[in-house]
Motif scaffolding. Structure first.
Motif: not given
Length: 182
Positions: A154-165
Motif C-alpha cells: 500500500t501507499k498508505r502509512i499504517l499505524k493504528n490497526p483499529y481504524d484501518l479499512s
C-alpha cells in the motif's frame, strides 16, 4: 489473468539479479547494438535498471484489473495488528545481489535465476519487490481478528490497526493484496 500476473510479479521481484550481473560483467549495449557505441558505460547500466523499473510500473498499473477483495468486518475493523515488513526482506534481496556478484558465468546465472524464480513463484506467500519503494509503496503484515496474517502492499502509512479499512484491495493470491486506495 491472475496466474500471468503472478508470473509477471515474480519476474519483477527477481529481475534485479540480472541487472546486477550485467553491470558486474560490464555488458554494454554497444556490444548488442552498435547504435549505442561511444556512449558512457553508465547509460547501458541505467537502461538495464530502467527495464525492471518500467516493468514494475506496469505491474502496478495492471494490478487494478485483479479481483476485488476485502478483509473488513461488518461492525468493526477486522485488523488486530499491523507490522511493517519493508526491512524484513532486505537481507534476502541483498543475498540475491551477492549471488549475482559472485556468479562467474552467464549459464550459471541463468540456472540460479530459474531456481530463484521457481521458488519465489511457488512460495506464493508474497511478492516483495524493492522497486515498489521507488513508487511510494510500503509493505505490511496485517493480522486479522481471526489470526490470519496477510501481506499488504500500500501507499498508505499504517499505524493504528483499529481504524484501518481497505475498501479497494486487489487480491494477488490468498495471502497477498495490493491496496488501490491512495
Amino acid at each position: 489473468m491472475n496466474f500471468l500476473f503472478r508470473l509477471f510479479l515474480t519476474f519483477n521481484a527477481t529481475s534485479l539479479i540480472l541487472v546486477v550481473y550485467l553491470v558486474k560483467e560490464r555488458c554494454l549495449l554497444e556490444n548488442i547494438l552498435p547504435l549505442f557505441s561511444k556512449l558512457p558505460d553508465f547509460i547501458s547500466y541505467t537502461i538495464y535498471f530502467m527495464i525492471p523499473l518500467v516493468l514494475t510500473f506496469l505491474s502496478l498499473f495492471f494490478s487494478k484489473f485483479l479481483d476485488n477483495d476485502s478483509i473488513q468486518s461488518d461492525d468493526h475493523s477486522a485488523i488486530k495488528e499491523v507490522e511493517q515488513a519493508n526491512n524484513a526482506f532486505l537481507p534476502s534481496y541483498l543475498g540475491y545481489f551477492f549471488v549475482a556478484l559472485s556468479v562467474p558465468h552467464f549459464e550459471t546465472l541463468v540456472f540460479v535465476f530459474v531456481i530463484l524464480f521457481v521458488f519465489t513463484f511457488l512460495s506464493q506467500t508474497l511478492y516483495f519487490n524493492p522497486l515498489y519503494l521507488v513508487f511510494g509503496y510500503q509493505f505490511y503484515y496485517i493480522t486479522t481478528d481471526t489470526n490470519v496474517k496477510v501481506f499488504i502492499i500500500t501507499k498508505r502509512i499504517l499505524k493504528n490497526p483499529y481504524d484501518l479499512s481497505f475498501p479497494k484491495l486487489k487480491r494477488i493470491n490468498n495471502f497477498t493484496f495490493i491496496d488501490q486506495e491512495v
